[in-house]
Design a protein around this motif. Structure first.
Motif: not given
Length: 552
Positions: A3-12, A520-530
């Motif tokens: 969870l922490r890794d996902l949170s950090v990736a999302s913020v970045v 690509g950045c937006i797609a990655a962000y939406l992928g993490i949220v999904y």
């Protein structure tokens, strides 16, 4: 941990997207400027210049390996024959040359290199649009940006990709044309003539002539200082000085002195051709009909310590031309020994469609004539360049060349050598001296507006120039006439084309790769949220277990 890794990736990702979005230039940001298209004309069935005008392309440096469908941005230093031909070979969309405001700041070697490339570019036609624009802050910024982008080719793949997708700014060049390019043949070529009548009813005539128009890659930026503002300036000074000699009955020579300023000199001397035809074929009385001693053509005389007499056939002994050359050499050897005087013989090739010098137009009609110039090669690139400005003029040498011509002419007309006058005799001194201030003013006036043939009867400021030259003739000469020659539209000698100075728009945008990267950045962000939503229970269990272990 997950969870922490996902949170950090999302913020970045959020910060990266926000940062990139904030740095992107707005799509409507643009800068409009005027550029001047490479001239386009047809002369004697031969096509010259660029046929294209429309440009919609991304700006790139000439150092880039791939120029296809790109607008190549060059400074004067970059514009070489090799780079011009390479842009053509790669089917570049266009070339935009940035011309500095201060030409004198350009090194001499660079000026010579550019003139050579400019001359070769105008020899043949090209479909690739070529434009010239005066440098300004915005254009120099664009040049530096595309130059810096080209320099990253030596960097690592990662740096090049990152800069291309994230930090680089792209520039889109747009030149639109809602109407097709049209040719026009209704241009008028004006020729001025005036006379100082000599003593006697059947006095022979000496003609002094110079062409006044300019030539260069872009007509609107061609000021023709040395070629041929210098010839016009010296001619007008000769008219002023000899008028004083002719105004006194005791010093009127036994010669008529005719002066003429001709147009179309850069286009096969069409103005000279028409003027000769009118005087020999159509006029009942003319000083050119008979008893012409010689015609002296002045062309490019504002520099160098060399002076060449160009002839179509070597002058025979005891002829007026031979005698004048002897007087010329005598003046130089006695007063200016450091000046080299030479005779250049070039036969007229009737197979060629154009002539090299103005005197060849007279030679074709069996009139003795020659050209004086500091250039030895008639194909010298200096005779037609945008860089032929006041920076190419040495006023001291131009005045010296004017004095040499005046003194040699006076010695010939008054037969001073035959009267035993000393070789170092100075006719033009004191009140008859060449006036520095007047010559400087004349050159400044002539180079204040471009004098290209296709502009002289189209713009008020250009027509004013011809009117001012006519006024100068009337101040000092008699029987002043102005001839305006218009072409036969059915069989024109030359055809010019319009669309010479269209507005150009420069858009500042991020490159296409930037949009892909942002997507690509937006797609990655939406992928993490999904992924987070889909695995909410699993993540909650992991979080609860992690909190429990922490309390224990």
């Amino acid at each position: 941990m997950l969870l922490r890794d996902l949170s950090v990736a999302s913020v970045v990702l959020l910060l990266c997207v926000q940062c990139l979005h904030g740095s992107a230039l707005p799509a409507v940001s643009f800068y409009e400027f005027t550029a001047y298209r490479m001239q386009q004309y047809n002369l004697a069935q031969h096509k010259h210049g660029c046929r294209g005008a429309i440009v919609v392309a991304e700006a790139r440096s000439a150092e880039e390996p791939v120029l296809t469908r790109r607008c190549v941005i060059m400074k004067v230093l970059d514009f070489t024959t090799d780079k011009y031909l390479e842009a053509q070979r790669q089917n570049a969309a266009a070339i935009l040359i940035l011309l500095p405001k201060n030409i004198s700041s350009i090194p001499h070697d660079t000026v010579q290199s550019f003139m050579v490339s400019e001359s070769k570019a105008l020899l043949k036609e090209t479909l690739m649009p070529v434009y010239v624009a005066p440098e300004d802050e915005q254009l120099l910024y664009m040049y530096d940006e595309v130059k810096q982008a080209a320099a990253t080719r030596t960097s690592s793949i990662f740096v090049r990709v990152l800069r291309s997708m994230v930090t680089a700014t792209a520039f889109q060049i747009l030149v639109s044309n809602s109407v097709p390019i049209k040719g026009f043949t209704d241009n008028a070529i004006a020729t001025l003539e005036g006379v100082l009548p000599g003593a006697g009813e059947d006095a022979p005539t000496i003609v002094i002539t110079a062409h006044y128009d300019s030539y260069g890659l872009a007509p609107w930026l061609a000021y023709g200082a040395d070629s041929n503002g210098s010839g016009v300036t010296i001619l007008l000074e000769l008219a002023r000085l000899f008028q004083k000699l002719f105004s006194s009955p005791s010093t009127i020579p036994p010669y008529n002195l005719m002066f003429s300023l001709t147009g179309g000199g850069k286009y096969n001397f069409l103005g000279t051709k028409r003027w000769i035809e009118e005087n020999l074929d159509h006029a009942e009385t003319s000083l050119l009909h008979d008893n012409v001693e010689f015609v002296l053509c002045l062309d490019t005389l504002a520099n160098s310590d060399e002076l060449y007499m160009h002839v179509s056939r070597p002058p025979k002994p005891d002829t007026p031309m031979h005698s004048f050359m002897q007087q010329l050499e005598e003046v130089v050897s006695s007063r200016f020994p450091h000046v080299k005087v030479g005779l250049v013989h070039k036969k007229i090739n009737l197979v060629e469609s154009t002539v090299a010098w103005e005197h060849e137009r007279y030679s074709l009609r069996k009139i003795p004539s020659f050209t004086l110039s500091h250039l030895e090669d008639p194909k010298s690139e200096l005779r037609g360049s945008m860089l032929d400005t006041m920076s190419q003029v040495d006023f001291r040498k131009m005045k010296r060349n004017g004095i040499i011509v005046a003194e040699a002419l006076a010695r010939y007309m008054y037969n001073l050598s035959g009267k035993g006058s000393p070789k170092d005799l100075q006719v033009f001194k004191g009140q008859l001296d060449f006036h520095d201030g007047r010559m400087s003013s004349l050159m400044s006036f002539l180079t204040s507006v471009p004098r290209a043939t296709q502009l002289l009867d189209k713009e008020p400021s250009h027509m004013l120039l011809v009117n001012s030259l006519e006024h100068e003739f009337k101040r000092y000469l008699q029987q002043v006439h102005r001839h305006a020659f218009r072409q036969d539209r059915r069989d024109p000698d030359i055809t010019f084309f319009d669309h010479m100075n269209p507005p150009v728009v420069m858009y500042r945008v991020k490159p296409a790769a930037f949009d892909l990267f942002l997507g690509g950045c937006i797609a990655a962000y939406l992928g993490i949220v999904y992924y987070t939503i889909q695995n909410c229970g699993y993540l909650y269990t992991k979080l609860k277990a992690a909190m429990k272990s922490k309390h224990e």
